[in-house]
Design an enzyme around this catalytic site. Sequence first.
Site, mmCIF file in Angstrom:
data_model
loop_
_atom_site.group_PDB
_atom_site.id
_atom_site.type_symbol
_atom_site.label_atom_id
_atom_site.label_comp_id
_atom_site.label_asym_id
_atom_site.label_seq_id
_atom_site.Cartn_x
_atom_site.Cartn_y
_atom_site.Cartn_z
ATOM 1 N N CYS A 236 1.096 -0.939 0.038
ATOM 2 C CA CYS A 236 -0.330 0.254 0.138
ATOM 3 C C CYS A 236 1.646 1.097 0.059
ATOM 4 O O CYS A 236 2.159 1.364 0.869
ATOM 5 C CB CYS A 236 -1.161 -0.429 1.096
ATOM 6 S SG CYS A 236 -1.738 1.686 1.591
ATOM 7 N N CYS A 318 0.558 53.644 -13.173
ATOM 8 C CA CYS A 318 0.932 54.294 -14.478
ATOM 9 C C CYS A 318 1.318 53.117 -15.403
ATOM 10 O O CYS A 318 2.429 51.944 -15.005
ATOM 11 C CB CYS A 318 1.270 55.503 -13.511
ATOM 12 S SG CYS A 318 2.970 55.343 -13.175
ATOM 13 N N CYS A 352 0.053 57.030 -23.757
ATOM 14 C CA CYS A 352 0.258 56.560 -24.819
ATOM 15 C C CYS A 352 -0.709 55.835 -25.898
ATOM 16 O O CYS A 352 -0.966 55.003 -25.626
ATOM 17 C CB CYS A 352 0.972 55.758 -24.881
ATOM 18 S SG CYS A 352 2.659 54.592 -26.251
#
Length: 598
Positions: A236, A318, A352
């Site tokens: 297991c 910004c 821009c």
Amino acid sequence: MESEDEMTVTMTEDSNDDEDFYGGGNDDADSDLDDVIMDCDGFMDHDSDDSDGFSSSHNQLQLDHHRSQNYTILSEDEIRQHQEESIAKVSMVLSISRGAAGILLRHYNWSVSKVNDEWFADEEKVRKAVGLLENDIPLPNAKELTCGICFENYPCDRMSAAGCGHPFCFTCWQGYISTSINDGPGCLQLRCPDPSCGAAVGQDMVNKIALNDDKVKHNRYFLRSFVEDNRKMKWCPAPGCDFAVDFIVGGGSYDVTCRCSHCFCWNCVEEAHRPVDCGTVAKWILKNSAESENMNWILTNSKPCPKCKRPIEKNQGCMHITCTPPCKFEFCWLCLGAWSKHGERTGGFYACNRYEVAKQEGVYDEAEKRKEMAKNSLERYTHYYERWATNQSSRQRALENLHQMQTVHLEKLSDKQRQPESQLKFIIEAWQQVVECRRVLKWTYAYGYYLPGDELAKKQFFEYVQGEAESGLERLHQCAEKEFQGYLNSEGPSKEFNEFRTKLAGLTSVTKNYFENLVRALENGLSDVDSHAASSRAGSSNNLGSGSGKGRGSRGKGTASKSSSTTNLDDSDHWSCDYCTLVNDKSATICRVCQQRR
């Protein structure tokens, strides 16, 4: 340990009564909860007082898995017993010592039948391969013998040999065995220290000569080899678990539930993931840990500095970006141009517009396309991963709630409602269903991630059955978690408790049916969609032919014929549900997925 012939008989017996792991859905079952509640007495009949303890009761859940269990969980004592039985069989059949039988079995990976076949086919070849001498050579009859390692003289009672007659003192034997054991499991293939000799050193000799600590280690390696070298046994994988699984290959599902309550797949040893195949699970786990997703995030959420090319994440509002030292290059986030060139000509320092102009001219098309693809890929992966991880965490909490229910809450509820615990097992069964269904639902998101995007019909059908199953599970989970608390915290017996019992039992049954349908659909590869599409195409072509023969005047008949074809795909065997398009057996009057009547 059983021989392969005996295992074949066992497999035959198991296959006679082998049933689907998740059982068969009842095609005539009504999804209406009121009908289910009215008929829930039959659902409750399987309550029993024998399902105490999490591991035993959890094994009974597994959506009918216990009916066709094709494996046996073994403790260390049981492993040792099987090992001793295998050694005894070989020793008796071949008329050899138990030590020699152990050496043979180790060489042939503990397959009794393989040992017998090879031995009787060519005994001399087998003896040579494993280092078993036909006749042991005794030590020379002398007062003192010279050790072949330290070259000191010792009395005969302080010397020993591996059946080949090469004498070594006990001290050198102990050092030789200890060094080999410290090197790992390879000590089970120990040979005579003489370089020219290949005589095997069996466990009986190790137990006779080795130090106590070395004996313990060697016996531990010997026991573990019975599992690790055996093709039909595995440990297991749960941390700290010492149970092993004896598995009947080809006997049905690969899902195994250990006595420690850990569920795993026998084939890939990952956690149980049915109905998703092992290949999909391997790809999903690799993707979750792959660095490629980190790169996708970087591509999606950052831009390279135009000067030094290091990726930069924008963390303020910004567009004026300054790269970190030593670069310190100042540029515009939108167009990646030098900030010194920005002014009124570009629309202002903080507005821009060069980016939009360049984009219209096609300058940024290629880069933006790659970025958009990376973003879409990351968003898609995140969608499936979040739901996969959320269901995993929900399952863990459900396991904790189940354990608490069995150890604390059930007894408290029994006192509050004045009912024996044997009559409250429907709550345990509900939580067991939640645990199992969370596991199934978790892996369906991995399945959905790798579902081809161009197979739109399959995708829609998958999302429908997944959504129905998930909706049913949420109702069950909420009832078992929140509504239950009111009865647990009540001052005394509640008149509405019997209504809660029937409601929770009904939700458990309905959720089980939903998930049986989901598992069946996924294991069939959503083949019902393919058969429906093929039948629909055949029906459409027939309608088109009949319409063209009779012209515009027969358009009404053509439409009627097409409508009929979507309901009866095959007059003798199947019919298609108009609601979810699932193909059902002719004998069914209710769709087994959406439960809509025919």
